[in-house]
Design an enzyme around this catalytic site. Structure first.
Site, mmCIF file in Angstrom:
data_model
loop_
_atom_site.group_PDB
_atom_site.id
_atom_site.type_symbol
_atom_site.label_atom_id
_atom_site.label_comp_id
_atom_site.label_asym_id
_atom_site.label_seq_id
_atom_site.Cartn_x
_atom_site.Cartn_y
_atom_site.Cartn_z
ATOM 1 N N GLY A 185 1.033 -1.126 0.040
ATOM 2 C CA GLY A 185 -0.177 -0.344 0.560
ATOM 3 C C GLY A 185 0.494 1.138 -0.047
ATOM 4 C CG ASN A 186 -0.242 4.459 -2.053
ATOM 5 O OD1 ASN A 186 -0.766 5.552 -0.836
ATOM 6 N ND2 ASN A 186 -0.773 4.215 -3.121
#
Ligand code: CTP
Length: 413
Positions: free
Chosen positions: A213-214
């Site tokens: 993810g980020n």
């Protein structure tokens, strides 16, 4: 002189556990220079004392139509107000206000005013989700009442869900915005236009438990969706953070997780969109394979093979119609202008919002942002550090201007 100086604000407080937060809102408004007249309902007095507001507010606290010599306190308060803020607003208040029932001093004042009204609902999730409550909200929003929140979070009794009062900072920001807009009526310059906004960081699954993810919170994209809706647009918000978006009757929320799901949702909505704003942080790579079972610990290292995702914005740029306005974001840690301009050109878009995410108070998880806009005509606009909602305003202003210019160029009228 600030926007709050000398402005007369009626602060209606109804009976909910969140009533204590109205104290902080009152304090901030008074500190900013506003004259605040609190009205407490009977329910509110069960949660918070009149004396607390008496000590903080600049004007007298009122609780009833009948407790002073003045026989018409509601008309005085309503007619003299620059703005009425109800915080928190219970389901009962929404219902009474919607049907025009004058049940107490607060509802009488709401009926006796032409001033703009901001309502901040707070209640349990089950109550908030009742079709009747949602209908009341939609109706009130349709009449031009500004609705702020509720948000998702901890509720009374240890529950968790949507229904929590917005934080005092957002409420005061909403008051400021309405006061800034003059008569309080929001300019409906996006009326009749379709706006598609993406928000949040995508999650690319490795196995049923883990993902890549980020750090994107979705806040800037959500602020753009909300701002466009407030200006009259029909909005679709494709987001990986559906629980964190404000409810608004003109925002359709499409929940997605991966870059592929986002691409699919965007491509299905894009043909009818006048504006597409790609504020989402889309993963550039995704695991080639998704393990069916949880990957177990081992002494060996683990290699995950990543393959590129589709560049949604570049595909839109290659296939869009000429009247459409495409807006991209560029989060950079170096060479802001060069990288942003490259993206503007290579993706074939009209406007890019570039942020230097290494700067203080900018980007992920902050409520503030600073950006530079570059458009396809070569114009550069610096947006200094501001609330994400203000950045959203500036982005939409620039996008709308490009649309009008394009329309005129193509000989439209
Ligand atoms: N974007 C997209 N699809 C992707 C990746 C990015 O639509 N697969 C969009 C983002 O929503 C953003 C813009 O493209 O509006 C720029 O994203 P960014 O990640 O900064 O640019 P990239 O082209 O991925 O370049 P790099 O990561 O190398 O800086």
């Amino acid at each position: 002189m600030g926007i709050f100086d000398g402005r007369r604000i009626v602060l209606g407080v109804t009976g909910g556990i969140a009533a204590y937060k109205a104290v902080e809102v009152c304090r901030r408004l008074v500190d900013a220079g506003a004259h605040v007249s609190p009205i407490l309902t009977k329910g509110a007095e069960r949660f918070i004392g009149k004396a607390t507001f008496d000590a903080l507010a600049s004007e007298k606290v009122q609780t009833s139509l009948w407790d002073e010599d003045n026989p018409i306190p509601h008309t005085n308060l309503g007619q003299n107000a620059d703005l009425i803020l109800v915080c928190p607003a219970t389901a009962r208040l929404l219902s009474d206000y919607r049907i025009g029932r004058s049940a107490d001093l607060l509802t009488a004042t709401l009926l006796a005013t032409r001033a703009p009204v901001i309502i901040c609902p707070a209640m349990h999730t089950e109550m908030w989700e009742q079709p009747s409550v949602q209908e009341n909200i939609r109706e009130l929003a349709g009449r031009g009442v500004e609705i702020v929140g509720p948000e998702k979070g901890r509720l009374a009794g240890g529950d968790d869900g949507t229904g929590r009062l917005s934080d005092p900072g957002s409420i005061v920001a909403a008051v400021e915005k309405v006061l800034n807009s003059g008569v309080g009526a929001q300019v409906q310059d996006f009326f009749g236009l379709q706006v598609l906004v993406t928000a949040g960081g995508t999650k690319e699954p490795i196995c049923p438990v883990r993902y890549i993810g980020n750090r994107s919170s979705g806040k800037q994209g959500h602020a753009i969706a909300l701002e466009a809706a407030a200006r009259g647009a029909e909005v679709t918000c494709v987001t990986t953070q559906p629980d964190n978006i404000f409810h608004h009757p003109q925002i359709k929320v499409v929940a997605v997780e991966t870059a592929n799901e986002m691409a699919e949702a965007v491509f299905s909505e894009s043909p009818k969109s006048d504006f597409i704003v790609m504020a989402a942080a889309v993963a550039d790579f995704t695991p080639a394979e998704r393990h069916k079972e949880k990957i177990k610990k081992s002494k060996e290292g683990l290699e995950i093979h990543l393959v590129p995702t589709v560049d949604i914005l570049a595909s839109l740029g290659a296939t869009r119609n000429d009247e459409q306005i495409l807006v991209g974001f560029a989060a950079e840690t170096s060479d802001l202008e060069k990288n942003a301009k490259n993206k503007l050109e290579s993706k074939g878009i009209d406007l890019i919002v570039a942020n230097d995410i290494s700067a203080a108070n900018v980007g992920f998880d902050y409520d503030t942002n600073a950006a530079v806009l570059f458009d396809h005509m070569g114009k550069k606009t610096e947006l200094p550090l501001a609330d994400k909602r203000e950045i959203a305003q500036a982005v939409l202003d620039a996008a709308l201007k490009l649309k009008v210019d394009k329309h005129e160029e193509s000989g439209g009228n």
